[in-house]
Design a protein around this motif. Structure first.
Motif, PDB file in Angstrom:
ATOM      1  N   ARG A  90      14.928 -13.049  -0.053  1.00  0.00           N
ATOM      2  CA  ARG A  90      13.772 -12.922   0.669  1.00  0.00           C
ATOM      3  C   ARG A  90      13.426 -11.480   0.869  1.00  0.00           C
ATOM      4  O   ARG A  90      14.116 -10.575   1.663  1.00  0.00           O
ATOM      5  N   GLN A  91      12.280 -11.137  -0.130  1.00  0.00           N
ATOM      6  CA  GLN A  91      11.964  -9.780  -0.397  1.00  0.00           C
ATOM      7  C   GLN A  91      11.605  -9.063   1.049  1.00  0.00           C
ATOM      8  O   GLN A  91      12.088  -7.907   1.167  1.00  0.00           O
ATOM      9  N   LYS A  92      11.066  -9.688   1.947  1.00  0.00           N
ATOM     10  CA  LYS A  92      10.445  -8.945   3.116  1.00  0.00           C
ATOM     11  C   LYS A  92      11.665  -8.528   3.975  1.00  0.00           C
ATOM     12  O   LYS A  92      11.616  -7.465   4.889  1.00  0.00           O
ATOM     13  N   ARG A  93      12.731  -9.138   4.123  1.00  0.00           N
ATOM     14  CA  ARG A  93      13.853  -8.799   4.807  1.00  0.00           C
ATOM     15  C   ARG A  93      15.088  -8.138   4.173  1.00  0.00           C
ATOM     16  O   ARG A  93      15.886  -7.757   4.786  1.00  0.00           O
ATOM     17  N   GLY A  94      14.801  -8.073   2.691  1.00  0.00           N
ATOM     18  CA  GLY A  94      15.661  -7.323   2.010  1.00  0.00           C
ATOM     19  C   GLY A  94      17.114  -8.138   2.151  1.00  0.00           C
ATOM     20  O   GLY A  94      18.109  -7.664   2.141  1.00  0.00           O
ATOM     21  N   SER A  95      17.073  -9.551   2.086  1.00  0.00           N
ATOM     22  CA  SER A  95      17.965 -10.250   2.503  1.00  0.00           C
ATOM     23  C   SER A  95      18.313 -11.436   1.472  1.00  0.00           C
ATOM     24  O   SER A  95      17.332 -12.299   1.061  1.00  0.00           O
TER      25      SER A  95
END
Length: 130
Positions: free
Chosen positions: A39-44
């Motif tokens: 999940r790019q937006k969360r860096g997760s």
């Protein structure tokens, strides 16, 4: 009696080292990967895992997650327990992967044997012989 709850859907675990935890839960404990998403937006990362075809664990990584107390007996989730048919066989696999375990104990109420290991972040995991 009509129960509103049907079963446990999943358990969410946040790890500090995604690669190490992914290897532990899949290669050592043998859980099956259902889906892996970054999940790019969360860096997760989010890794959905199954045991015997049943979805049970979401493994998350987040940048710099805070440490959570586990021992001594902190409030909150105590441990994750897996039922096993043969405790010695499971412990042989743990030894092969250099995962240490506590001495085997016997439940004073059920007479069943059990022991604990820890995941890479120190989460206690119990193996309880059926």
């Amino acid at each position: 009696m009509n129960y509103l709850l049907k079963n446990v859907h999943h358990i969410a675990i946040i790890c500090s080292d995604y690669a190490k935890s992914k290897q532990f839960y899949t290669e050592i404990l043998g859980l099956e990967i259902i889906r892996e998403v970054y999940r790019q937006k969360r860096g997760s990362y989010k890794l959905d895992l199954a045991l015997n075809g049943q979805y049970i664990i979401e493994l998350f990584s987040f940048p710099d997650p805070p440490k959570r107390l586990s021992r001594p007996e902190a409030t909150g989730l105590r441990h994750l327990a897996f039922s096993v048919d043969n405790l010695e066989a499971v412990l042989a696999v743990m030894e092969k992967h250099k995962v240490s375990y506590e001495p085997i104990r016997t439940d004073e109420f059920t007479g069943k044997r059990f022991t604990f290991i820890s995941d890479p972040d120190g989460l206690p995991i119990e193996f309880y012989e059926r």
